[in-house]
Enzyme design. Structure first.
Site, PDB file in Angstrom:
ATOM      1  CE  LYS A   1      20.524  12.827  -3.279  1.00 34.45           C
ATOM      2  NZ  LYS A   1      19.346  12.510  -4.087  1.00 34.45           N
TER       3      LYS A   1
ATOM      4  CB  SER B   1      18.135   9.107  -0.534  1.00 36.87           C
ATOM      5  OG  SER B   1      19.060   9.741   0.320  1.00 36.87           O
TER       6      SER B   1
ATOM      7  CE1 TYR C   1      23.822  14.320  -4.432  1.00 39.65           C
ATOM      8  CE2 TYR C   1      24.933  12.801  -2.945  1.00 39.65           C
ATOM      9  CZ  TYR C   1      24.085  13.027  -4.001  1.00 39.65           C
ATOM     10  OH  TYR C   1      23.478  11.969  -4.633  1.00 39.65           O
TER      11      TYR C   1
END
Length: 122
Positions: free
Chosen positions: A89, A71, A85
């Site tokens: 994650k 991650s 993004y």
């Protein structure tokens, strides 16, 4: 699917899966297009999900396995300009937590690695 089957056949099983594919997408939430966010989530969430689904039958049959999902610090703290993004994650982190509870009794461990920022040549 073929790559996972081939690996299991040649190696006699699958002990470890490391999901480490990644792609950064910079842009404010209002600037990121639908296609860009779909591509980002495909790489950060959907592809690891598929691979997990493919290896679990092998790991369950063996009675053990270890899945490592890479991650990011951004999976815990979102930063401006990294909304897509961060969304990917955060999703990977949530999937990993649920998965850990689902497979613990099968002898399969889940680890989430959360590296922070570091300088690269690129």
């Amino acid at each position: 699917e073929e790559a996972v089957r081939t690996a299991a056949d040649r190696l006699g099983g699958i002990d470890v899966l490391v999901n480490n594919a990644g792609a950064g997408l910079f842009g404010a939430v209002e600037e990121v297009s639908d296609a860009e966010v779909r591509d980002q989530l495909e790489t950060l969430v959907v592809a690891p999900w598929r691979l997990v689904r493919l290896v679990l039958p092998f790991m369950r049959a063996q009675g053990h396995g270890h899945i490592v999902n890479v991650s990011s610090l951004t999976g815990r703290i979102a930063f401006p300009g990294l909304g897509a993004y961060a969304a990917g994650k955060y999703a990977l982190e949530g999937m990993s937590q649920a998965l850990a509870a689902e497979v613990a009794s099968d002898g399969i461990r889940i680890t989430v690695v959360e590296p922070g920022c570091f300088a690269t040549h690129y």
